[in-house]
Design an enzyme around this catalytic site. Structure first.
Site, PDB file in Angstrom:
ATOM      1  N   ASP A   1     -13.873  -9.727  -3.625  1.00 47.07           N
ATOM      2  CA  ASP A   1     -12.837  -9.986  -4.623  1.00 47.07           C
ATOM      3  C   ASP A   1     -11.860 -11.023  -4.073  1.00 47.07           C
ATOM      4  OD1 ASP A   1     -11.441  -8.742  -7.216  1.00 47.07           O
ATOM      5  OD2 ASP A   1      -9.890  -9.152  -5.728  1.00 47.07           O
TER       6      ASP A   1
ATOM      7  N   TYR B   1      -5.095 -16.453  -3.796  1.00 46.66           N
ATOM      8  CA  TYR B   1      -5.252 -16.034  -2.401  1.00 46.66           C
ATOM      9  C   TYR B   1      -5.505 -17.215  -1.454  1.00 46.66           C
ATOM     10  CZ  TYR B   1      -6.135 -11.512  -4.764  1.00 46.66           C
ATOM     11  OH  TYR B   1      -6.081 -10.402  -5.562  1.00 46.66           O
TER      12      TYR B   1
ATOM     13  N   LYS C   1     -10.098 -15.183  -9.868  1.00 42.48           N
ATOM     14  CA  LYS C   1      -9.117 -14.962 -10.946  1.00 42.48           C
ATOM     15  C   LYS C   1      -8.316 -16.230 -11.226  1.00 42.48           C
ATOM     16  CE  LYS C   1      -8.527 -10.430  -8.773  1.00 42.48           C
ATOM     17  NZ  LYS C   1      -8.482 -10.662  -7.314  1.00 42.48           N
TER      18      LYS C   1
ATOM     19  N   HIS D   1      -5.574 -13.150 -14.267  1.00 43.44           N
ATOM     20  CA  HIS D   1      -4.947 -12.364 -13.191  1.00 43.44           C
ATOM     21  C   HIS D   1      -3.843 -11.418 -13.698  1.00 43.44           C
ATOM     22  CE1 HIS D   1      -4.475 -12.755  -8.557  1.00 43.44           C
ATOM     23  NE2 HIS D   1      -4.108 -11.556  -8.932  1.00 43.44           N
TER      24      HIS D   1
ATOM     25  N   LEU E   1      -5.875   1.931  -1.706  1.00 42.41           N
ATOM     26  CA  LEU E   1      -5.374   2.765  -0.603  1.00 42.41           C
ATOM     27  C   LEU E   1      -3.856   2.857  -0.624  1.00 42.41           C
ATOM     28  CD1 LEU E   1      -7.715   1.438   2.248  1.00 42.41           C
ATOM     29  CD2 LEU E   1      -7.912   3.592   0.978  1.00 42.41           C
TER      30      LEU E   1
ATOM     31  N   LYS F   1      -8.994  -3.677   1.205  1.00 39.93           N
ATOM     32  CA  LYS F   1      -8.881  -4.852   2.072  1.00 39.93           C
ATOM     33  C   LYS F   1      -8.604  -4.434   3.503  1.00 39.93           C
ATOM     34  CE  LYS F   1      -5.799  -7.357   4.224  1.00 39.93           C
ATOM     35  NZ  LYS F   1      -4.384  -7.249   4.588  1.00 39.93           N
ATOM     36  N   SER F   2      -9.340  -5.021   4.423  1.00 38.81           N
ATOM     37  CA  SER F   2      -8.977  -4.959   5.830  1.00 38.81           C
ATOM     38  C   SER F   2      -9.610  -6.161   6.509  1.00 38.81           C
ATOM     39  CB  SER F   2      -9.452  -3.662   6.498  1.00 38.81           C
ATOM     40  OG  SER F   2      -9.078  -3.712   7.869  1.00 38.81           O
ATOM     41  N   VAL F   3      -8.987  -6.653   7.570  1.00 42.67           N
ATOM     42  CA  VAL F   3      -9.586  -7.740   8.352  1.00 42.67           C
ATOM     43  C   VAL F   3     -10.131  -7.187   9.665  1.00 42.67           C
ATOM     44  CG1 VAL F   3      -8.163  -9.564   7.349  1.00 42.67           C
ATOM     45  CG2 VAL F   3      -7.355  -8.350   9.377  1.00 42.67           C
TER      46      VAL F   3
ATOM     47  N   ARG G   1     -12.202  -0.866  10.528  1.00 41.22           N
ATOM     48  CA  ARG G   1     -11.743  -0.326   9.236  1.00 41.22           C
ATOM     49  C   ARG G   1     -12.645  -0.757   8.092  1.00 41.22           C
ATOM     50  NH1 ARG G   1      -5.150  -0.867   9.176  1.00 41.22           N
ATOM     51  NH2 ARG G   1      -4.728   1.155  10.156  1.00 41.22           N
TER      52      ARG G   1
ATOM     53  N   ASN H   1     -14.296   2.035   5.818  1.00 45.24           N
ATOM     54  CA  ASN H   1     -14.157   2.071   4.362  1.00 45.24           C
ATOM     55  C   ASN H   1     -15.527   2.115   3.685  1.00 45.24           C
ATOM     56  OD1 ASN H   1     -11.422   2.029   4.776  1.00 45.24           O
ATOM     57  ND2 ASN H   1     -11.180  -0.163   4.356  1.00 45.24           N
TER      58      ASN H   1
END
Ligand code: NAD
Length: 275
Positions: free
Chosen positions: A45, A50, A75, A108, A189, A230-232, A236, A240
């Site tokens: 996504d 972004y 979006k 959006h 989350l 979302k995580s970088v 994680r 997830n």
């Protein structure tokens, strides 16, 4: 690891679980997305806003995966309205991504100060009819804004809205379900801002040997929401994904349903005020 799939009202099949990329800088996005693909993620996504479409597209193209196995959502930002603007911005997104088509294109926000939405939405339908987009949808269109879209007779495939156990947006979910519009839950989350590790969710997590984030994600999936936390951080991102294997009991799901705070649970902007 089998990611559940959902059939949208236009017949397309979407992976119900994916990776969010809000605030993932363009410099990091290619690595993060490629790591996610290696683990088994197939749905990303992103958004014009972004500023990482370029890196997301690079990852899609360099992954070695067949294009049709990957679901890419992007979006349109709020300052683009009307046929000419939408077509021009869509071309930019497509070019940045370096792809021939986008799987899902979303408006959006309703951005009510920026004029009527109908022409913009009709242009989305024409992009779909031309084969440039497979599915079209909206984001942040709650029960106050969805009717203008539905009244055009062009039914969105999804509505992507802020939704977590404390902010369940039941009025919007009800309108959407009447038209078989699937709910995509952003901020699934609680955007890392809520202490879900104590109380009901923390207890369930302890009982079943999972993390609080996995319990929240398993609840979303059981309730039919499409999610892309979302995580970088690789650990994680993997944690997830493992939530797709978790099954909560009816009693556990109902305990989480009961955490809804209504409007008081909103973490981010009210769509009536975001322009
Ligand atoms: P989120 O609920 O996914 O929370 C992300 C935060 O949760 C991370 O920054 C991290 O702090 C924490 N986190 C992630 N995994 C964790 C784990 N396993 N354990 C503990 N903490 C963890 O919030 P989000 O990023 O805002 O939403 C997800 C995606 O939804 C976005 O990345 C974006 O793609 C989309 N989104 C869309 C809109 C919209 O207006 N349409 C708005 C916001 C986000």
């Amino acid at each position: 690891m089998a990611i559940p799939q959902l059939k949208l009202n236009d017949g397309n099949i979407i992976p119900q679980f994916g990776l969010g990329t809000w605030q993932v800088p363009n410099e990091d996005a290619e690595r993060v997305v490629l790591e996610a693909f290696e683990m088994g993620y197939r749905h990303i996504d992103t958004a014009e806003l972004y500023m990482n479409e370029e890196a997301v597209g690079k990852a899609v193209r360099s992954s070695g995966l067949p294009r049709e196995e990957i679901w890419v959502t992007t979006k349109l930002w709020n300052n683009h309205r009307g046929k000419r603007e939408v077509e021009a911005q869509f071309e930019k997104s497509l070019k940045l991504l370096g792809l021939d088509y986008i799987d899902l294109y979303l408006i959006h926000w309703p951005a009510p100060n920026n004029g009527p939405i109908e022409e913009t939405w009709e242009t989305f339908a024409s992009l779909r009819d031309r084969g440039l987009v497979r599915s079209i949808g909206v984001s942040n269109f709650d029960e106050r804004f969805l009717p203008a879209i539905l009244n055009t007779g062009i039914i969105p495939a999804v509505d992507q809205i802020e939704l977590n156990p404390q902010f369940q947006q039941r009025a919007t979910v009800d309108v959407a379900s009447e038209y078989d519009v699937k709910i995509e839950a952003w901020g699934p989350l609680g955007r890392g801002k809520i202490d879900f590790d104590s109380g009901v969710i923390g207890n369930i997590a302890q009982q079943i040997g999972a993390t609080w984030a996995q319990v929240v994600l398993a609840w979303h999936i059981a309730r039919g929401h499409i999610v892309f936390p979302k995580s970088v951080h690789k650990a994680r991102v993997a944690e997830n994904l493992a939530a797709t294997e978790l099954v909560l009991s009816d009693a556990q799901l109902q305990q989480i349903d009961a955490l809804d705070l209504g409007e008081a649970g909103r973490l981010s902007g009210d769509p009536a005020l975001v322009n």
